[in-house]
Design an enzyme around this catalytic site. Structure first.
Site, short mmCIF file in Angstrom:
data_model
loop_
_atom_site.label_atom_id
_atom_site.label_comp_id
_atom_site.label_asym_id
_atom_site.label_seq_id
_atom_site.Cartn_x
_atom_site.Cartn_y
_atom_site.Cartn_z
N THR A 117 0.71 -1.16 0.12
CA THR A 117 0.02 0.11 -0.14
C THR A 117 0.76 1.21 0.00
O THR A 117 1.98 1.21 0.48
CB THR A 117 -0.94 0.07 1.28
OG1 THR A 117 -1.42 1.33 1.46
CG2 THR A 117 -0.17 -0.25 2.44
N TYR A 141 -1.69 0.02 9.98
CA TYR A 141 -1.89 -0.76 8.76
C TYR A 141 -0.72 -0.52 7.58
O TYR A 141 -0.12 -1.64 7.37
CB TYR A 141 -3.05 -0.06 8.19
CG TYR A 141 -3.36 -0.54 6.68
CD1 TYR A 141 -3.43 -1.94 6.34
CD2 TYR A 141 -3.34 0.18 5.68
CE1 TYR A 141 -3.63 -2.32 5.06
CE2 TYR A 141 -3.62 -0.09 4.30
CZ TYR A 141 -3.58 -1.39 4.05
OH TYR A 141 -3.71 -1.74 2.74
#
Ligand code: UDP
Length: 327
Positions: A117, A141
């Protein structure tokens, strides 16, 4: 037919990837614990229910299907939740991925496509992000995904594991055929929440922060269509089949949209009013995440064709109205 093990194949991105793999002549084997995925989204190959933390279940699947490669999507992916429950992210994402990587290596499956990501970059003062930017995640995350990238690099050295790592920007839209689409429970993402607000399923879309250092005060993101994104993954498999080795690719279009711009585009596409409320910042959100890389198009031959904002919202809206969404 060549088998590809798709972890998270019952989720939003994984299910679209299975469709793309099947269309390209592969057999996608979905491995999913159904915590955030949906069994009825598994339509393009066999389904094996199991958890990444269950090494025995993974060993069994590798033995049964002898996959040529792993496409690893299974992960918890909510920035906000990761700030409140970091342990869930480290255990599920990092320990789960480590278990998967160990099982793959033990089974002699040394090709790995990994969904990472742009959140691994963190907040970087208005620069366009390319793959060489330092990674400095500001939420758990992103940190968990960066750790998995590091694990893959270590296993490349120790065991010859070959990986293609994709750093996604914001994924949006749905399969235009309506076979699969986006459905999270609970939903946390901007576009589906906005479509809910448009058709009255929620009172309003809350804008998380209007005081960012951006032209209209709201966060800026780079949105990429789910179908374009998964097409890159099929190219990633071919990249590994051709022996091109480890590489990292950003998957974004290079164009940033603020939250307010996405709201305006949605109002235009749906021809409806978007009820909006202004709220405070969501912990963990970066100000601006926009890709500045052409590596995927230049080296991988990736050519996004549906990633203009209008098409992404129109595809998401069609899926939203199809009733699939009301499980
Ligand atoms: N966002 C928002 N309201 C919402 C959900 C998201 O304002 O109800 C904003 C969020 O702060 C971010 C952008 O929309 O700037 C995209 O958020 P999303 O959760 O869709 O993806 P993320 O960027 O976290 O991966």
């Amino acid at each position: 037919m060549t088998n590809i093990l798709v972890t998270g194949g019952a989720g939003y991105i994984g299910s679209h990837a299975c469709k793309a793999l099947a269309a390209a002549g592969y057999t996608p084997i979905t491995f999913d614990n159904l915590v955030t995925g949906w069994q009825d989204a598994v339509k393009f190959g066999p389904f094996e229910q199991g958890d990444l933390l269950d090494r025995a279940a993974l060993d069994q699947v590798f033995a049964a299907y002898q996959p040529e490669a792993v496409m690893h999507f299974a992960a918890l992916s909510q920035v906000g939740e990761s700030m409140v429950h970091p342990g869930k992210y480290w255990r599920n994402n990092v320990v789960g991925s480590l278990t998967l990587i160990e099982a793959a290596v033990a089974a002699g499956c040394n090709r790995f496509v990994f969904s990472s990501t742009c959140a691994t970059y963190g907040d970087q003062d208005n620069v366009l992000l390319d793959e060489n930017c330092p990674q400095d995640p500001i939420n758990a995350y992103g940190a968990s995904k960066r750790a998995i990238e590091d694990i893959l690099a270590n296993y490349a050295e120790s065991d010859g594991l070959e990986s293609v790592i994709f750093r996604y920007f914001n994924v949006a839209g749905a399969d235009p055929d309506g076979d699969v689409g986006e459905f999270h429970q609970p939903e946390t993402h901007l576009i589906p929440l906005m479509l809910d607000a448009i058709d009255g399923k929620r009172d309003a879309l809350t804008i998380f922060g209007t005081d960012y250092d951006t032209p209209d005060g709201t966060c800026i993101r780079d949105y990429v269509h789910i179908c374009d994104l998964v097409d890159a993954h099929v190219l990633g498999i071919k990249w590994l089949e051709e022996g091109k080795g480890n590489q990292i690719f950003n998957l974004g279009t290079g164009t940033g949209f603020s939250v307010r711009e996405v709201i305006d585009a949605s109002a235009n596409v749906t021809n409806r009013v978007v009820p909006v409320a202004e709220g405070g910042r969501r912990p963990g959100d970066c100000t601006k995440l926009v890709s500045g890389s052409e590596r995927a198009s230049r080296d991988l031959g990736w050519q996004p064709s549906r990633s203009d904002m209008k098409t992404m919202i129109a595809d998401a809206w069609r899926w939203h109205q199809s009733g699939h969404y009301d499980r």
